[in-house]
Design a protein around this motif. Structure first.
Motif, PDB file in Angstrom:
ATOM      1  N   MET A   1      15.256  57.366 -10.426  1.00  9.89           N
ATOM      2  CA  MET A   1      13.871  57.219 -10.852  1.00  9.89           C
ATOM      3  C   MET A   1      13.643  55.852 -11.483  1.00  9.89           C
ATOM      4  SD  MET A   1      13.142  60.993 -12.515  1.00  9.89           S
ATOM      5  CE  MET A   1      11.396  60.664 -12.795  1.00  9.89           C
ATOM      6  N   PHE A   2      12.378  55.446 -11.462  1.00  9.79           N
ATOM      7  CA  PHE A   2      11.941  54.207 -12.110  1.00  9.79           C
ATOM      8  C   PHE A   2      12.592  52.961 -11.505  1.00  9.79           C
ATOM      9  CE2 PHE A   2      12.203  57.416 -15.689  1.00  9.79           C
ATOM     10  CZ  PHE A   2      10.955  57.941 -15.409  1.00  9.79           C
ATOM     11  N   SER A   3      12.895  53.020 -10.224  1.00 14.48           N
ATOM     12  CA  SER A   3      13.443  51.860  -9.535  1.00 14.48           C
ATOM     13  C   SER A   3      12.323  50.876  -9.214  1.00 14.48           C
ATOM     14  CB  SER A   3      14.134  52.292  -8.241  1.00 14.48           C
ATOM     15  OG  SER A   3      14.482  51.155  -7.474  1.00 14.48           O
ATOM     16  N   ALA A 228      10.961  50.069 -22.040  1.00 11.58           N
ATOM     17  CA  ALA A 228      11.183  51.321 -21.312  1.00 11.58           C
ATOM     18  C   ALA A 228       9.865  51.970 -20.921  1.00 11.58           C
ATOM     19  CB  ALA A 228      12.020  52.280 -22.155  1.00 11.58           C
ATOM     20  N   LEU A 229       8.896  51.950 -21.820  1.00 11.63           N
ATOM     21  CA  LEU A 229       7.579  52.501 -21.492  1.00 11.63           C
ATOM     22  C   LEU A 229       6.885  51.631 -20.455  1.00 11.63           C
ATOM     23  CD1 LEU A 229       5.337  54.544 -21.862  1.00 11.63           C
ATOM     24  CD2 LEU A 229       4.588  53.292 -23.907  1.00 11.63           C
ATOM     25  N   ALA A 230       7.042  50.313 -20.578  1.00 11.87           N
ATOM     26  CA  ALA A 230       6.463  49.399 -19.591  1.00 11.87           C
ATOM     27  C   ALA A 230       7.029  49.687 -18.202  1.00 11.87           C
ATOM     28  CB  ALA A 230       6.733  47.949 -19.985  1.00 11.87           C
ATOM     29  N   SER A 235       6.123  51.726 -12.674  1.00 16.20           N
ATOM     30  CA  SER A 235       6.898  52.330 -11.589  1.00 16.20           C
ATOM     31  C   SER A 235       6.020  53.231 -10.728  1.00 16.20           C
ATOM     32  CB  SER A 235       8.054  53.150 -12.172  1.00 16.20           C
ATOM     33  OG  SER A 235       7.559  54.334 -12.792  1.00 16.20           O
ATOM     34  N   ASP A 236       6.532  53.591  -9.569  1.00 15.32           N
ATOM     35  CA  ASP A 236       5.803  54.487  -8.672  1.00 15.32           C
ATOM     36  C   ASP A 236       5.630  55.872  -9.286  1.00 15.32           C
ATOM     37  OD1 ASP A 236       5.614  52.472  -6.801  1.00 15.32           O
ATOM     38  OD2 ASP A 236       7.334  53.164  -5.621  1.00 15.32           O
ATOM     39  N   GLU A 237       6.530  56.257 -10.197  1.00 14.71           N
ATOM     40  CA  GLU A 237       6.433  57.569 -10.835  1.00 14.71           C
ATOM     41  C   GLU A 237       5.169  57.711 -11.681  1.00 14.71           C
ATOM     42  OE1 GLU A 237      10.565  57.293  -9.501  1.00 14.71           O
ATOM     43  OE2 GLU A 237       9.231  55.893 -10.524  1.00 14.71           O
TER      44      GLU A 237
END
Length: 257
Positions: A1-3, A228-230, A235-237
């Protein structure tokens, strides 16, 4: 995730403080990071460090308050490859009340924090429209939501950031362009250390503890926590999120009573 693999990100103010943490994390997650920074030497140093670790990064010296220069840099990047993400992070602070803020200081804050953000939006959004997609993340502040003593010009500028975020999110809602903003409370960056050293010489430890305790959680944020929030929001998620201001404040706004 978050790639962020195969994503290209523009990060203003990306060589120090919160911006540095965002540049490092985005590169780590696979993004091709373009660091737009007033201090070109510092930006090149950060880019070199990221490249040495096998990441993809470039440095660009630019004053985002100057529209022609900002357009030239961003156009130069977009002509080489598509850009997916714009992180409008560049900003400066000021201490002063309405009657103690000089016109020159007010103009300086607005030129960087408001006009600088507008310049980057102005240069990047047409590219997003041509590509049929884009993600924008702006750095605001809790100062725009609650009263912070002696931060008149800074508060005004960050209020404008939230307003611009909402406007952009609304205007491009059906163009596959998302726009959100972050509102951090106090973050432990070199700026904070410099501020304490300059204004409270000999009382650094005491003042650091006092400023830390203004957050109900009992400490300042770390830049990597903001990054981390940024990452999530870019991200696509986070594809269902737009037009939002995210507090990341250790409970400052809701629990400080």
């Amino acid at each position: 995730m978050f790639s962020l693999t195969d994503k290209v990100a523009l990060i203003t103010g990306g060589a120090s403080g919160i911006g540095l943490a965002i540049s490092q994390l985005f590169a780590q997650q696979g993004a091709y990071v373009h660091i737009l920074e007033l201090n070109g030497e510092l930006a090149h140093s950060v880019a070199a460090e990221l490249l040495a670790k096998g990441h993809k990064a470039e440095a660009h010296a630019v004053d985002v308050s100057k529209q022609a220069d900002t357009i030239a840099v961003i156009n130069g990047i977009t002509q080489r490859h598509p850009v997916d993400i714009l992180v409008n992070n560049a900003g400066i602070a000021h201490i002063g009340k309405a009657h103690t803020t000089a016109e020159s200081d007010f103009d300086r804050i607005i030129n960087v924090n408001v006009k600088g953000m507008y310049n980057c939006l102005f240069a990047t959004i047409p590219h997003f429209l041509n590509n049929g997609r884009g993600v924008i993340l702006n750095t605001a502040s809790i100062a725009a939501t609650v009263g912070i003593p002696d931060r008149f010009a800074y508060t005004a500028s960050k209020g404008a950031v939230i307003a611009m975020t909402l406007s952009v999110a609304k205007d491009y809602l059906h163009d596959n362009i998302r726009c959100n903003c972050l509102s951090p409370a106090r973050v432990h960056t070199p700026f904070v250390d410099g501020f304490i050293a300059k204004n409270y010489p000999g009382q650094e430890a005491e003042m650091f503890e006092k400023l830390s305790k203004t957050q109900p959680i009992g400490r300042m944020a770390q830049p990597k926590e903001i990054a981390a929030l940024a990452l999530y929001l870019c991200s696509d998620e986070a594809g269902f999120i737009t037009g939002c201001d995210y507090l990341i404040d250790g409970g400052f706004v809701k629990l400080n009573n």
